[in-house]
Scaffold this active site. Structure first.
Site, PDB file in Angstrom:
ATOM      1  N   GLU A 192       3.118   8.238   9.030  1.00  0.00           N
ATOM      2  CA  GLU A 192       3.949   7.402   8.172  1.00  0.00           C
ATOM      3  C   GLU A 192       3.554   7.465   6.696  1.00  0.00           C
ATOM      4  O   GLU A 192       4.353   7.818   5.834  1.00  0.00           O
ATOM      5  CB  GLU A 192       3.873   5.941   8.636  1.00  0.00           C
ATOM      6  CG  GLU A 192       4.512   5.661   9.983  1.00  0.00           C
ATOM      7  CD  GLU A 192       6.002   5.375   9.878  1.00  0.00           C
ATOM      8  OE1 GLU A 192       6.544   5.411   8.769  1.00  0.00           O
ATOM      9  OE2 GLU A 192       6.616   5.119  10.927  1.00  0.00           O
ATOM     10  N   HIS A 207       6.963   8.764   6.525  1.00  0.00           N
ATOM     11  CA  HIS A 207       7.815   7.576   6.442  1.00  0.00           C
ATOM     12  C   HIS A 207       9.201   7.961   5.927  1.00  0.00           C
ATOM     13  O   HIS A 207       9.333   8.664   4.924  1.00  0.00           O
ATOM     14  CB  HIS A 207       7.160   6.570   5.504  1.00  0.00           C
ATOM     15  CG  HIS A 207       7.697   5.177   5.600  1.00  0.00           C
ATOM     16  ND1 HIS A 207       7.671   4.449   6.774  1.00  0.00           N
ATOM     17  CD2 HIS A 207       8.259   4.356   4.665  1.00  0.00           C
ATOM     18  CE1 HIS A 207       8.176   3.251   6.552  1.00  0.00           C
ATOM     19  NE2 HIS A 207       8.560   3.175   5.290  1.00  0.00           N
ATOM     20  N   SER A 266      11.488   0.148   8.153  1.00  0.00           N
ATOM     21  CA  SER A 266      10.411  -0.275   7.267  1.00  0.00           C
ATOM     22  C   SER A 266      10.502  -1.791   7.062  1.00  0.00           C
ATOM     23  O   SER A 266      10.419  -2.537   8.030  1.00  0.00           O
ATOM     24  CB  SER A 266      10.486   0.501   5.953  1.00  0.00           C
ATOM     25  OG  SER A 266       9.288   0.360   5.230  1.00  0.00           O
TER      26      SER A 266
END
Length: 480
Positions: free
Chosen positions: A307, A396, A201
């Site tokens: 995500e 995610h 990320s």
């Protein structure tokens, strides 16, 4: 569990040895960023007397909690020693070496040091820490890899640009930690000539920034960018009434209050990110990841299939479309690309369609652009797509317990919604072990003639033109 000590250039530290792994937590790589140093470049750590305790987590840069139920637990530890590293090292050499070496300084095959993985955590450049439970480096250490997890300045202190302070202070911290690795890692049995920098990320975005940064040249030799976030809109400016000096004079309380204000004033965007321009990030990261020095560094990069659809689930109805439009505009999705997303989302709910826009803008585009740019230059690049759809789906962070081989860590099963299949955990973890060790994850590279992508599912597969849907969004006329 037994005690273990090593001697660094700045003094001795005492850690713990357990199950074949030496663990050292909270080793300073720079002076505490307080007072005049709060918004300054990191200053090398002065030596300390005696033996420093490295058996418990050090202070976290994160002081504020904005997510009441984060996917990855976010421990908050009070204190000022936030510029530190946590180290996990094999008590013996790699499993393939048969060397029988033990204790700090254990060697790898043929007497060489063990490969090193330096981890930069994510969290939107405002949360997370080096000691989050999903990032326990013991699984890698048992396979002969030294893991270094980096604590760095976050939020206002790390990334808000001020005219009276250097930009990208958090990035300066990453570089200082990598320089520490070059100086000190051999004490733990690591090889400073075999360093992989990895992150997820915001940490994945950090990896791409470092690839293109002249200041990081020579500090690492391989790179892993997992779900990398590279935001194209500029960082939020502080306003003329606020300076680094005034916040530093007010201490942590003034900084935290300003952090809350920036968060409140920017509800649909992340107010923090690296600043483009200057010596550290001279050009946009996605323009600097290919060719030259960056192109010679093997890169593994990838994303999860859905995500940020969970963000669309959380948005109130009145904010759903405006929020997606703001993300699309800030990330500069082309008009024809939005039409391609509409075609791809046919039959899906509005929330799922909005989630697809956020995915394409925030993460998927970054992976595709980096992969395409590097493939065109012939740079060694491997791409993956995590598609395991059981439980709560491939959202995610859901790939991290697989890559780190921590399916039993705190909150993992609840977040995934189903137990992680052991065979997929082993395959994904092994791909990172192999890449850190050899520079090859064990699946085909991403090249212009076939664009092969590793699809992480149960069982795994290799998909030709595996980024076709993302490419249709960003290059509607095709890329050849």
């Amino acid at each position: 569990m037994t005690g273990v000590e090593v001697t660094l250039s700045t003094g001795r530290v005492a850690g713990r040895a357990l199950d074949g792994v030496n663990r050292f937590l909270g080793i300073p790589y720079a002076e505490d960023p307080v007072g005049d140093l709060r918004f300054a470049a990191p200053r090398p750590r002065s030596p300390w007397p005696g033996v420093r305790d490295a058996t418990r987590p050090a202070a976290t840069a994160q002081r504020l909690r904005f997510d009441t139920d984060p996917a990855i637990p976010e421990p908050i530890v009070a204190g000022t020693d936030i510029l530190h590293v946590d180290v996990w090292a094999p008590s013996h050499g790699p499993e393939t070496s048969g060397s029988g070496a033990s204790g700090p300084g254990a060697s790898g095959p043929d007497g060489a040091g063990c490969p090193v993985m330096v981890w930069i955590h994510g969290g939107g450049w405002e949360s997370g820490s080096s000691s989050q439970p999903w990032f326990d480096g013991a699984t890698f250490a048992r396979r002969g890899i030294v893991v270094v997890s980096v604590g760095y300045r976050l939020g206002v202190e790390g990334f808000t640009p001020f005219p009276d302070a250097p930009d990208n202070r958090g990035m300066l911290d990453w570089i200082a930690a990598l320089e520490w690795v070059q100086r000190e890692i051999s004490v733990f049995g690591g090889d400073p000539g075999q360093v992989t920098v990895a992150g997820q990320s915001a940490g994945g975005g950090a990896v791409l920034c470092l690839l293109g940064s002249p200041a990081a040249t020579g500090l690492f030799h391989r790179a892993i960018a997992s779900s990398p976030a590279v935001l194209r809109a500029p960082a939020v400016q502080p306003g003329k009434d606020v300076s680094a000096a005034s916040l530093a004079a007010g201490g942590a309380g003034a900084v935290d209050e300003f952090h809350r204000r920036l968060r409140k004033d920017n509800p649909f965007t992340l107010p923090f990110r690296p600043v483009v321009g200057g010596e550290l990030v001279p050009e946009p990261p996605l323009e600097a990841v290919a060719g030259g020095h960056a192109g010679r560094i093997p890169l593994m990069i990838g994303f999860t299939a859905t995500e940020f659809e969970i963000i669309a689930d959380a948005l109130p109805w009145p904010a759903l479309v405006p929020g997606a439009a703001l993300v699309a505009m800030s990330q500069k999705i082309p008009r024809e690309g939005l039409r391609a997303l509409a075609r791809q989302s046919g039959g899906r709910s509005l929330r799922r369609s909005v989630g697809a826009v956020i995915d394409a803008a925030a993460i998927h585009s970054t992976v595709a652009r980096a992969a395409e740019t590097r493939a065109a230059e012939g740079d060694p690049t491997w791409v993956y797509d995590f598609t395991w759809a059981e439980g709560n789906g491939p959202r995610h962070c859901s790939d991290l317990p697989f890559f780190w081989a921590v399916p039993d860590a705190e909150n993992v099963e609840r977040f995934l919604g189903e137990p992680a299949p052991s065979s997929l955990v082993e395959a994904m973890h092994r791909s990172w072990v192999d890449f850190v060790t050899t520079g090859d994850p064990g699946f085909p590279a991403y090249e212009p003639d076939n664009r092969q992508v590793r699809q992480w599912n149960d069982p795994p597969a290799v998909i030709g033109d595996g980024l076709a849907a993302v490419r249709e969004v960003w290059w509607p006329e095709g890329t050849g």
